[in-house]
Design a protein around this motif. Sequence first.
Motif, short mmCIF file in Angstrom:
data_model
loop_
_atom_site.label_atom_id
_atom_site.label_comp_id
_atom_site.label_asym_id
_atom_site.label_seq_id
_atom_site.Cartn_x
_atom_site.Cartn_y
_atom_site.Cartn_z
N PHE A 1 49.51 99.06 -9.05
CA PHE A 1 48.84 97.87 -9.55
C PHE A 1 49.18 96.71 -8.62
N LEU A 2 48.18 95.90 -8.33
CA LEU A 2 48.40 94.79 -7.40
C LEU A 2 47.62 93.58 -7.89
N SER A 3 48.36 92.54 -8.21
CA SER A 3 47.74 91.29 -8.62
C SER A 3 47.74 90.36 -7.42
N MET A 4 46.57 90.02 -6.95
CA MET A 4 46.45 89.23 -5.73
C MET A 4 46.03 87.81 -6.06
N GLN A 5 46.52 86.89 -5.27
CA GLN A 5 46.07 85.51 -5.38
C GLN A 5 44.98 85.30 -4.33
N GLU A 6 43.94 84.63 -4.73
CA GLU A 6 42.85 84.36 -3.79
C GLU A 6 43.38 83.69 -2.52
N THR B 1 45.06 99.72 -8.50
CA THR B 1 44.17 98.81 -9.23
C THR B 1 44.47 97.39 -8.79
N VAL B 2 43.46 96.77 -8.20
CA VAL B 2 43.62 95.43 -7.64
C VAL B 2 42.91 94.42 -8.53
N THR B 3 43.63 93.37 -8.85
CA THR B 3 43.05 92.25 -9.60
C THR B 3 43.28 91.00 -8.77
N ASN C 1 47.05 87.49 1.78
CA ASN C 1 46.92 88.81 2.41
C ASN C 1 47.82 89.83 1.71
N TYR C 2 47.32 91.06 1.62
CA TYR C 2 48.07 92.12 0.96
C TYR C 2 47.83 93.46 1.65
N THR C 3 48.74 94.41 1.39
CA THR C 3 48.62 95.74 1.97
C THR C 3 48.86 96.81 0.92
#
Lengths: 110, 115
Positions: free
Chosen positions: A10-15, A105-107, A18-20
């Motif tokens: 699970f990955l919660s991203m901020q607009e 799962t990316v949010t 950058n993420y991997t």
Amino acid sequence: ELKVEQNPLFLSMQEGKNYTIYCNYSTTSDRLYWYRQDPGKSLESLFVLLSNGAVKQEGRLMASLDTKARLSTLHITAAVHDLSATYFCAARSNDYKLSFGAGTTVTVRA
Amino acid sequence: EAEVAQSPRYKITEKSQAVAFWCDPISGHATLYWYRQILGQGPELLVQFQDESVVDDSQLPKDRFSAERLKGVDSTLKIQPAELGDSAMYLCASSLGGQPGQPQHFGDGTRLSIL
């Protein structure tokens, strides 16, 4: 048996950041695939990586393959809301079967 | 909309009943796959066809599952009798086969719920 592990699950991203996503596989594989799946939808092919050092980019997504480390990465640049989905990697074994990871799962949040 | 056609999209049935899924691959794709995807997991291959021949069904529970692709085009996956643990998404995929790097193209799937 070829096993594929993804992390994180699970990955919660901020607009804008950058993420991997990492994909490790257990035995020799000659093909590495990345797919995207939206809720209740089919799997959409994103990338096919065929050789060591292969790098492919499409928009904000970039995938790479290191066959010596048995590792593929999916890098997301400047995340946007439209990238919210579940991302799967899959490795092809010598008998041409695809083994999928459990998915990430990316949010993406504002 | 996915180019691999599957029907039905949803199926609800009671345990011990028979259920069947249909798949029509992309025209010209010789290789056809059936996968089962349990919620929260990646797809798991059940059976792979090359034209009308089964090339891998090692993960197919053959006591209750059967698959056929009689004319090497569309395919049917059947479960009889269905069990509660069969509740999952059943995905069909196809590929050209024989060409390096060809991805598998997936249908929208059939979501099966066993009551």
